[in-house]
Enzyme design. Structure first.
Site, short mmCIF file in Angstrom:
data_model
loop_
_atom_site.label_atom_id
_atom_site.label_comp_id
_atom_site.label_asym_id
_atom_site.label_seq_id
_atom_site.Cartn_x
_atom_site.Cartn_y
_atom_site.Cartn_z
N ASP A 12 35.27 25.60 80.15
CA ASP A 12 34.41 26.77 80.07
C ASP A 12 33.66 26.86 81.40
O ASP A 12 33.58 25.89 82.15
CB ASP A 12 33.45 26.59 78.90
CG ASP A 12 32.38 27.65 78.84
OD1 ASP A 12 32.73 28.84 78.88
OD2 ASP A 12 31.19 27.29 78.79
N ASP A 14 30.23 29.07 82.16
CA ASP A 14 28.78 29.10 82.03
C ASP A 14 28.29 27.98 81.12
O ASP A 14 28.69 27.89 79.96
CB ASP A 14 28.31 30.43 81.44
CG ASP A 14 28.76 31.62 82.28
OD1 ASP A 14 28.41 31.67 83.46
OD2 ASP A 14 29.47 32.49 81.74
N ASP A 178 30.62 24.18 75.94
CA ASP A 178 29.25 23.90 75.47
C ASP A 178 28.83 24.71 74.26
O ASP A 178 27.66 24.67 73.88
CB ASP A 178 28.25 24.16 76.62
CG ASP A 178 28.16 25.64 76.97
OD1 ASP A 178 29.20 26.31 77.00
OD2 ASP A 178 27.04 26.12 77.20
#
Length: 227
Positions: A12, A14, A178
């Site tokens: 991922d 961000d 996240d």
């Protein structure tokens, strides 16, 4: 190094590879102010990140009373135009990212990015930071096109993760993210997932259901080896 358990790893963007909330929060506030809404504390933008810029703005607007769909769409375009010109002002790799990417490259591991940010923005930011060439493919929220419902096939849909695995040549693949979007996409794609607890988690990291958790990017290699 020859016995490293994975041929490829997807990330991922961000909150996993890059700390981007300041640029995202500034873009959200620009749009909010243009729409007559109150700005939100930039730090709070961490709580809005996950499903992409559209969902991020929608959450900020809804918290202040919402607006008609056509007006929201116009405001969303205002945000995108601003972000296109200001997306790498403050954004930077998390501590340990460069070293871990180097370590994976030394092991012959191929890498890809899978983000819900538009592919053009993701590529632009990674290029600005000198990181784009490290990845076999950068897959954005718009890269897989739209499904029969007219919505982009983005995380938590498995298709972007599967496309990243394919781009990396198949083989043993792990994902790092996240948020619940990341974990659910990886699980739907039937690949193991490491949760970045330092990122913008939309619930406590231990509740996301990942196969492992890291408190910093420096712990990634050992976490992958332990899977």
């Amino acid at each position: 190094m020859a016995d490293f358990p994975f041929d490829a790893v997807g990330f991922d963007l961000d909150g996993t590879l890059l700390d981007t909330f300041r640029d995202l929060g500034t873009a959200v506030n620009h749009a909010l102010e243009q729409g007559g809404f109150d700005p939100v504390p930039v730090e709070s933008s961490k709580d809005l990140i996950g499903g992409g810029a559209k969902i991020m703005l929608a959450r900020a607007v809804d918290a202040q009373g919402a607006m008609p769909a056509d007006e929201f769409h116009a405001l969303y375009k205002v945000m995108l135009r601003y972000y296109a010109d200001h997306n790498a002002v403050y954004s930077a790799p998390y501590p340990g990212v460069i070293e871990a990417l180097d370590a994976l490259d030394a092991r012959g591991v191929k890498m890809a990015v899978v983000t819900n940010k538009f592919e053009g923005f993701a590529t632009q930011i990674l290029t600005s930071l000198g990181l784009a060439d490290r990845f076999v493919r950068i897959i954005g929220g718009d890269s897989m096109g739209k499904g029969v419902d007219g919505k982009y096939l983005s995380k938590p849909h498995p298709e972007p993760v599967l496309a990243a695995q394919k781009a990396c040549g198949g083989g043993a693949f792990a994902f790092v993210g996240d948020s619940s979007y990341d974990v659910n996409a990886a699980k739907a794609a039937k690949v193991p997932v490491i949760v970045a607890a330092y990122g913008y988690c939309d619930k406590p990291a231990h509740e996301l259901g990942g196969d492992g958790i890291i408190d910093s990017f420096g712990g990634l290699i050992s976490a992958l080896e332990s899977l």
